[in-house]
Design an enzyme around this catalytic site. Structure first.
Site, short mmCIF file in Angstrom:
data_model
loop_
_atom_site.label_atom_id
_atom_site.label_comp_id
_atom_site.label_asym_id
_atom_site.label_seq_id
_atom_site.Cartn_x
_atom_site.Cartn_y
_atom_site.Cartn_z
N ASP A 248 56.41 23.74 42.13
CA ASP A 248 56.85 24.71 41.12
C ASP A 248 57.86 25.68 41.69
OD1 ASP A 248 55.58 24.02 38.90
OD2 ASP A 248 54.12 25.65 38.89
N LYS A 270 60.28 25.27 36.59
CA LYS A 270 60.73 25.62 35.25
C LYS A 270 61.24 27.04 35.32
CE LYS A 270 56.62 24.46 34.01
NZ LYS A 270 55.40 23.85 33.61
N MET A 386 53.39 37.01 32.95
CA MET A 386 54.66 36.72 32.29
C MET A 386 55.07 37.83 31.35
SD MET A 386 54.05 32.65 31.65
CE MET A 386 52.28 32.64 31.49
N1 SAH Z 1 49.29 29.90 37.95
C1 SAH Z 1 49.87 31.18 38.32
C2 SAH Z 1 50.52 31.87 37.14
C3 SAH Z 1 51.75 31.20 36.65
S1 SAH Z 1 52.46 32.04 35.27
C4 SAH Z 1 48.80 32.04 38.97
O1 SAH Z 1 47.62 31.69 38.94
O2 SAH Z 1 49.16 33.07 39.52
C5 SAH Z 1 53.76 32.93 36.05
C6 SAH Z 1 53.45 34.41 36.05
O3 SAH Z 1 52.51 34.72 37.06
C7 SAH Z 1 54.66 35.26 36.37
O4 SAH Z 1 55.45 35.49 35.23
C8 SAH Z 1 54.00 36.54 36.83
O5 SAH Z 1 53.54 37.30 35.75
C9 SAH Z 1 52.78 36.00 37.55
N2 SAH Z 1 53.00 35.88 39.01
C10 SAH Z 1 52.97 34.77 39.74
N3 SAH Z 1 53.18 35.04 41.05
C11 SAH Z 1 53.34 36.37 41.12
C12 SAH Z 1 53.58 37.27 42.19
N4 SAH Z 1 53.69 36.86 43.44
N5 SAH Z 1 53.70 38.59 41.89
C13 SAH Z 1 53.58 39.04 40.63
N6 SAH Z 1 53.35 38.23 39.60
C14 SAH Z 1 53.23 36.91 39.84
#
Ligand code: SAH
Length: 479
Positions: A248, A270, A386
């Site tokens: 990803d 994506k 998000m």
């Molecule tokens: N599966 C992932 C989430 C994917 S959706 C999980 O469990 O974390 C993508 C969203 O996750 C981003 O838009 C943001 O809101 C959040 N996100 C992912 N990594 C992040 C990070 N290092 N810092 C802050 N937000 C993060």
């Protein structure tokens, strides 16, 4: 890279050591362990060096250093306590295009001797290129304590059996499984107990049992929020089993660097706002077709694969197509951002309920209340994934649901990455503040009283405050 790491075969090859004190003697011991033909040049020799010479283990030239001694040598080690003398040896070596190590003197050395963990034939060498030998030695101690003492014997046995193993396990995958079994199974245990023949019998018996051609599978792996230290050990192992990695956009290069070197990596990221459905269809197709070819496919996702990661849809697709799968959880952004911004998501005084929500769905489908908003008022924490791009709509919605504009709200951008920023505001002020500080994705929105605790408990990255946050401090425990 300052130095090129190299393991040299010195068996029967002449090596010159200049100096014959205790330091030189340690190098001589090491060189003899590698079966080098050692010639020592020194004005006087330590009794142990003398004894070696008398036993015919080394040849000893007492007197002034004669550069002609180097004519036949493959390697030179200068270990006298006289820097001028060491310099003279280094010069003589350089003139002959010979590598020279001057003990504890990186400036004069053209080669460094690393700190080693010896499980011969398995050898681990650690070098700081002369910059910090103490750190290299400390690291050596740690690795030494991690590695089973019987590992050397196991590697020796594996070397002897290698042709049989290749013949009995022609597929790379099944061979790797066999080596995993060797490392984790009863053979190592038998060697540890000093039962060499029992270990060999166990190995032979396992080899004679036929294994079917390996079936492909998909490992759905959570890579965590970015810091490689937050990957699980099981996740690391999956990265080393992988034939193909479908990664990803949120997976950091530092984590991909931990994967097996010959694993193929496809970026199936994506970008926000990109054509999601076609990307997802492509991911589904890649997983199925490669697994059907018997490959181990790692589907690597940021955070946890089952939290806003479409993990569920991918598993359903695999299940429909009869592909075997496993899931390795990862640390989801909410947990990582909470921890790294000093925001406890629950707290006995402030929050007993925690909701994870996606701002994405809310924007497209404002539909039924998902509980993440209204609930945040009263002893509840709402974490919105998000949410940065849709922050104005998200805040409007939460305010419409009756939340107070004074409710603490934190935005954590790039959680757990070295460039992390945590912005503290209130529900009423966060949109402006986020705009002023140009907060970008990936960022997480945390709404609820606990958010304000991060101003006090922050320990990592940058903490940004807005004037409105001074009134937003949570009720103190003593009050
Ligand atoms: N599966 C992932 C989430 C994917 S959706 C999980 O469990 O974390 C993508 C969203 O996750 C981003 O838009 C943001 O809101 C959040 N996100 C992912 N990594 C992040 C990070 N290092 N810092 C802050 N937000 C993060």
């Amino acid at each position: 890279m300052n130095h090129f790491p190299l393991f040299a075969d010195l068996k029967g090859r002449p090596v010159v050591v200049v100096g014959a004190g205790p330091v030189a003697e340690r190098k001589i011991t090491l060189l003899r362990a590698a079966d080098a033909r050692v010639t020592v040049s020194a004005r006087a020799a330590h009794p142990r060096v003398l004894a070696r010479a008398q036993a015919g283990d080394i040849s000893l030239h007492l007197g002034a250093f004669d550069p002609a001694l180097l004519d036949e040598a493959w390697l030179v080690i200068a270990a006298t306590s006289d820097r001028t003398q060491n310099q003279c040896v280094a010069d003589a070596a350089t003139a002959r295009h010979l590598f020279c190590n001057v003990v504890d003197d990186p400036e004069l050395s053209s080669a460094q001797v690393p700190a080693i963990v010896d499980r011969s034939p398995l050898t681990i060498a650690i070098s700081s290129g002369g910059a910090a030998p103490v750190i290299a030695r400390r690291l050596r101690e740690r690795i030494e304590s991690l590695l089973d003492p019987a590992l050397g014997a196991l590697a020796g046995l594996a070397r002897r059996k290698r042709p049989h193993i290749r013949a009995a396990r022609p597929h790379l995958r099944s061979r790797r499984d066999f080596y995993d079994w060797l490392l984790d199974g009863p053979v190592l245990g038998a060697l540890r107990r000093g039962r060499a023949s029992e270990a060999e019998a166990l190995l032979d018996q396992a080899l004679s049992t036929a294994t079917p051609a390996p079936a492909g599978k998909v490992l759905l792996v959570g890579a965590g929020p970015g810091d490689p230290g937050l990957l699980t050990l099981r996740g690391l192992r999956a990265l080393n089993e992988a034939d193909l990695i479908l990664a990803d956009r949120l997976v950091s290069p530092a984590i991909l660097a931990l994967a097996r070197r010959d694993a193929q990596v496809i970026d199936v990221g994506k970008a926000p706002g990109g054509p999601h459905e076609s990307t997802q269809a492509r991911i589904h197709a890649l997983m199925v077709s490669h697994a059907r070819q018997g490959r181990c496919v790692v589907r690597l996702k940021g955070g946890d694969p089952m939290v806003f990661g479409r993990g569920g849809e991918e598993l359903q697709h695999l299940k429909r197509h009869g592909i075997a799968y496993e899931v390795v959880p990862g640390i989801t952004a909410a947990l990582a951002c909470g921890a790294y911004a000093g925001i406890p998501l629950t707290h006995r005084d402030h929050a007993q309920v925690l909701t994870l929500a996606t701002a994405h769905r809310q924007a497209q489908d404002p539909g039924p209340n998902d509980g993440a908003g209204a609930s945040a008022a009263d002893g509840r924490t709402g974490v919105h994934y998000m949410g940065v791009e849709r922050l104005p709509a998200l805040c409007d919605r939460l305010l419409n649901e009756g939340l107070s504009p004074d409710l603490p709200c934190a935005l954590v951008e790039n959680g757990s990455h070295p460039e992390q920023r945590a912005l503290h505001a209130t529900l009423g002020s966060v949109v402006k503040a986020a705009h002023r500080h140009a907060i970008r994705s990936p960022a997480l929105v945390i709404v609820g009283e606990v958010a304000a605790l991060g101003m006090d408990l922050a320990w990592f990255g940058k903490t940004l405050r807005t004037p409105s946050t001074s009134d937003a401090a949570p009720r103190s425990q003593a009050a």
